[in-house]
Scaffold this motif. Sequence first.
Motif, PDB file in Angstrom:
ATOM      1  N   UNK A 209       0.956  -1.313   0.097  1.00  0.00           N
ATOM      2  CA  UNK A 209       0.090   0.115   0.044  1.00  0.00           C
ATOM      3  C   UNK A 209       1.017   1.142  -0.091  1.00  0.00           C
ATOM      4  N   UNK A 210       0.306   2.466  -0.102  1.00  0.00           N
ATOM      5  CA  UNK A 210       0.962   3.746  -0.216  1.00  0.00           C
ATOM      6  C   UNK A 210       1.740   3.907   1.159  1.00  0.00           C
ATOM      7  N   UNK A 211       0.893   3.566   2.146  1.00  0.00           N
ATOM      8  CA  UNK A 211       1.486   3.794   3.547  1.00  0.00           C
ATOM      9  C   UNK A 211       2.853   2.789   3.987  1.00  0.00           C
ATOM     10  N   UNK A 212       2.670   1.570   3.054  1.00  0.00           N
ATOM     11  CA  UNK A 212       3.853   0.744   3.190  1.00  0.00           C
ATOM     12  C   UNK A 212       4.961   1.322   2.378  1.00  0.00           C
ATOM     13  N   UNK A 213       4.863   2.021   1.263  1.00  0.00           N
ATOM     14  CA  UNK A 213       5.722   2.518   0.623  1.00  0.00           C
ATOM     15  C   UNK A 213       6.608   3.695   1.064  1.00  0.00           C
ATOM     16  N   UNK A 214       5.618   4.328   2.005  1.00  0.00           N
ATOM     17  CA  UNK A 214       6.216   5.441   2.698  1.00  0.00           C
ATOM     18  C   UNK A 214       7.009   4.917   3.785  1.00  0.00           C
ATOM     19  N   UNK A 215       6.719   4.017   4.457  1.00  0.00           N
ATOM     20  CA  UNK A 215       7.381   3.177   5.613  1.00  0.00           C
ATOM     21  C   UNK A 215       8.503   2.970   4.862  1.00  0.00           C
ATOM     22  N   UNK A 216       8.683   2.531   3.887  1.00  0.00           N
ATOM     23  CA  UNK A 216      10.187   1.976   3.471  1.00  0.00           C
ATOM     24  C   UNK A 216      11.015   3.218   3.099  1.00  0.00           C
ATOM     25  N   UNK A 217      10.557   4.414   2.754  1.00  0.00           N
ATOM     26  CA  UNK A 217      11.242   5.580   2.402  1.00  0.00           C
ATOM     27  C   UNK A 217      11.922   6.002   3.886  1.00  0.00           C
ATOM     28  N   UNK A 218      11.136   5.842   5.064  1.00  0.00           N
ATOM     29  CA  UNK A 218      11.616   6.182   6.040  1.00  0.00           C
ATOM     30  C   UNK A 218      12.561   5.369   6.577  1.00  0.00           C
ATOM     31  N   UNK A 219      12.278   3.838   6.594  1.00  0.00           N
ATOM     32  CA  UNK A 219      13.172   2.925   7.229  1.00  0.00           C
ATOM     33  C   UNK A 219      14.340   2.881   6.228  1.00  0.00           C
ATOM     34  N   UNK A 220      14.141   2.984   4.906  1.00  0.00           N
ATOM     35  CA  UNK A 220      15.463   2.675   4.084  1.00  0.00           C
ATOM     36  C   UNK A 220      16.364   3.782   4.515  1.00  0.00           C
ATOM     37  N   UNK A 221      15.813   4.995   4.472  1.00  0.00           N
ATOM     38  CA  UNK A 221      16.700   6.268   4.893  1.00  0.00           C
ATOM     39  C   UNK A 221      17.506   5.974   6.252  1.00  0.00           C
ATOM     40  N   UNK A 222      16.981   5.365   7.251  1.00  0.00           N
ATOM     41  CA  UNK A 222      17.230   5.258   8.522  1.00  0.00           C
ATOM     42  C   UNK A 222      18.323   3.798   8.673  1.00  0.00           C
ATOM     43  N   UNK A 223      17.919   2.931   7.650  1.00  0.00           N
ATOM     44  CA  UNK A 223      18.934   1.679   7.645  1.00  0.00           C
ATOM     45  C   UNK A 223      20.022   2.027   7.046  1.00  0.00           C
ATOM     46  N   UNK A 224      19.817   2.816   5.897  1.00  0.00           N
ATOM     47  CA  UNK A 224      21.187   3.170   5.252  1.00  0.00           C
ATOM     48  C   UNK A 224      22.080   4.059   6.314  1.00  0.00           C
ATOM     49  N   UNK A 225      21.631   4.809   7.112  1.00  0.00           N
ATOM     50  CA  UNK A 225      22.458   5.638   7.891  1.00  0.00           C
ATOM     51  C   UNK A 225      23.098   4.648   8.906  1.00  0.00           C
ATOM     52  N   UNK A 226      22.422   3.763   9.254  1.00  0.00           N
ATOM     53  CA  UNK A 226      23.078   2.579  10.252  1.00  0.00           C
ATOM     54  C   UNK A 226      23.871   1.595   9.694  1.00  0.00           C
ATOM     55  N   UNK A 227      23.997   1.460   8.261  1.00  0.00           N
ATOM     56  CA  UNK A 227      24.786   0.587   7.500  1.00  0.00           C
ATOM     57  C   UNK A 227      26.445   1.022   7.781  1.00  0.00           C
TER      58      UNK A 227
END
Length: 501
Positions: free
Chosen positions: A409-427
Motif C-alpha cells: 500500500x502507499x503507507x507501506x511504500x512511505x514506510x520504506x522511504x523512512x526505514x530505508x533512509x534510517x537503515x542506510x544511516x545505520x549501515x
Amino acid sequence: MHRLPLHTRIIIGLILGAVFGVIFGINPHKLEISAKTQSEAIENWSEVSFIKKDTVLKSFGHNDQLGIIKYFKSTKDKKDLILKVKLSDGTEKIFENTVSVEKVKTIGVLLRPVGDIFVRLLNMIAVPLVLASLIVGAASLTDLKHIAKIGGKTLGFYALTAVVAITIGLACANIIQPGNMISPDAKERLMETYQEDAQAKIEQNVDLDLVSFLVNIVPKNPFKAIADGDFLQIVFFAILTGVFLVQISKEKAQHVINFFAGLSETMIVLVEKIMIVAPYAVFTLIAATVAEFGFGILQTLIWYSLTVVLGLSILTFVEYPALLKIFTKISVIDFFRAQKQVLAVAFSTSSSAATLPVTMDVCEKRLGVPNKIASFVLPLGTTVNMDGTALYQAVAAVFIAQVYGFDLTLTQQLTIVLTAALAAIGTAPVPGIGLIMLIIVLKSIGVPEEGIALIIGVDRILDMCRTVPNVIADSLACVVIANSEGELGEIKPEAEYEGAM
Ligand code: ASP
C-alpha cells in the motif's frame, strides 16, 4: 604503462581484471571432493546424491554446483554420509568419509590476496584518518555556531539526496515489477540454496529502535570504538573533541591540533603511496569476483539486478549532475573526470570506508575543497550518507514483497522511504552490510525476512554498484557545502593532480 595517468591505469586494471576473470572463471560443472586420504576433481556429473544408510537424502542435477556444496556444508552429521556421483558418460563414483566439497579454484581466484592486502591497507588508514581529520576539521570551524551551520547543511543535504534516491528506487521497482518476472521454480531454488546464508544474517538480529540507535552513537569508550571501527561513535567523539579543543588555552590546544593534523596528513601521504599499486590490486579484485561469480544466478535475477542498476544510474547520472548544476558552478564533466579513481576504488573494494582516503585526497587536491570542510563533511558522509544503499534497499524490499505476492500500500511504500533512509544511516561503510540492514526495512512492512535468500546470490555485484553512488554523493556534498560557504577553490587540472602521486 607507467607513463599513463594513474586513474587510466586503474581503469585498465579493472577492465583487464574482468577479462581475466572471465577467461579463468570457475567452472560451474567441476567439484573438488576431498576425503581424509585423497582428493579428486569431478566434472560433468549428471546427478550427485547424498546417501545415508541406503536412504537417498537429497539429489542434485548438472547445474546445482552451489546447492551440492551448501548441502554438504549444512549436513551436521557427516558420519556414514556417502556421495554417489553419476557422470554424464554413465559411470558412477562413490565417495565415503568426505571432508570437503568445493569449487575448483582457478588462478583468477588465487590472485585475490593481492587485492585483499590493498583493501586492508586502505581500511588501516580509514579509522585514524576519520578520527584525526574530524578533530582538526571541527577545531578549525572556529565556533559552535559555525559547526552547527555546516553540520546542519551537511545533514540536510544528505537527507535530501537519500529521500530522492529511495523515491527513484521505488519508482523503478513499481514500474518494472521485477518480482513478477521470476518463476515459482526459480524462487524455490533460490530459497533452498541460500536459506542457510539468509538465516545467518537474520540471526544477527538487527532492529530499528530509534532510541537505542541514538543512545549507541555515544561511545562508552572511544578507544573501543576505534578498535571496533565503529564509525558513528568515532565521528561523535571526534566532533566533540574538536569542538571543545578551541575552548581550552590556545597553547595547549595547538599541540593537540598539530598532532592530529600531522597524523591526518601522514595518512593522506600514505594513501597516495598505496594508490601506486591500485591498478594491480583492482585487477586481482575484479578478476577474483568475476571468476567466482555465478553468472547462472545473474540470469535468474536479471530483472531485479537491472532494476537496481537502472535506479543507481539515474541517481548517479541524473540526480547528482542536477544537484551539481543547481548548487554549484562546477562543470559536470570536470566533476566526474575528477572522480575516476574514487569510482574505480569504490567499485572494486565495495567499501566506502576503504575509499574514504582516496575521496579525501581527490576532494582537497583536485576539486579545490578546503581541508577544514573536506575533513568534516567526508567522514560524516562516509558514515551516514549511503544513497546507493538506500535505493538498493527500497528496490530489494519491493522485489521480495512482489515475489511473495504482497501488494504494497502507499503507507507501506512511505514506510520504506523512512526505514530505508534510517537503515542506510545505520549501515557500516563496509561490504555487504546493506543487505543485513535490509532486514529492518522488511520487518517494518511485514514482509518475511527469509526473503533475503532470494537476493543474496547477486548481492556482491550489486554491492560494488551501490558503493559508487555512496561515495560520489560524499564528494558532491563536499563541493556543495564548500561552495555555499564561498570556500570552493578552482578545480586543478588532471596533470597537476597526478603530479602529487
Ligand atoms: N558496501 C557499502 C558501502 O561501503 C555498504 C553496503 O551497502 O553494504 O558503502
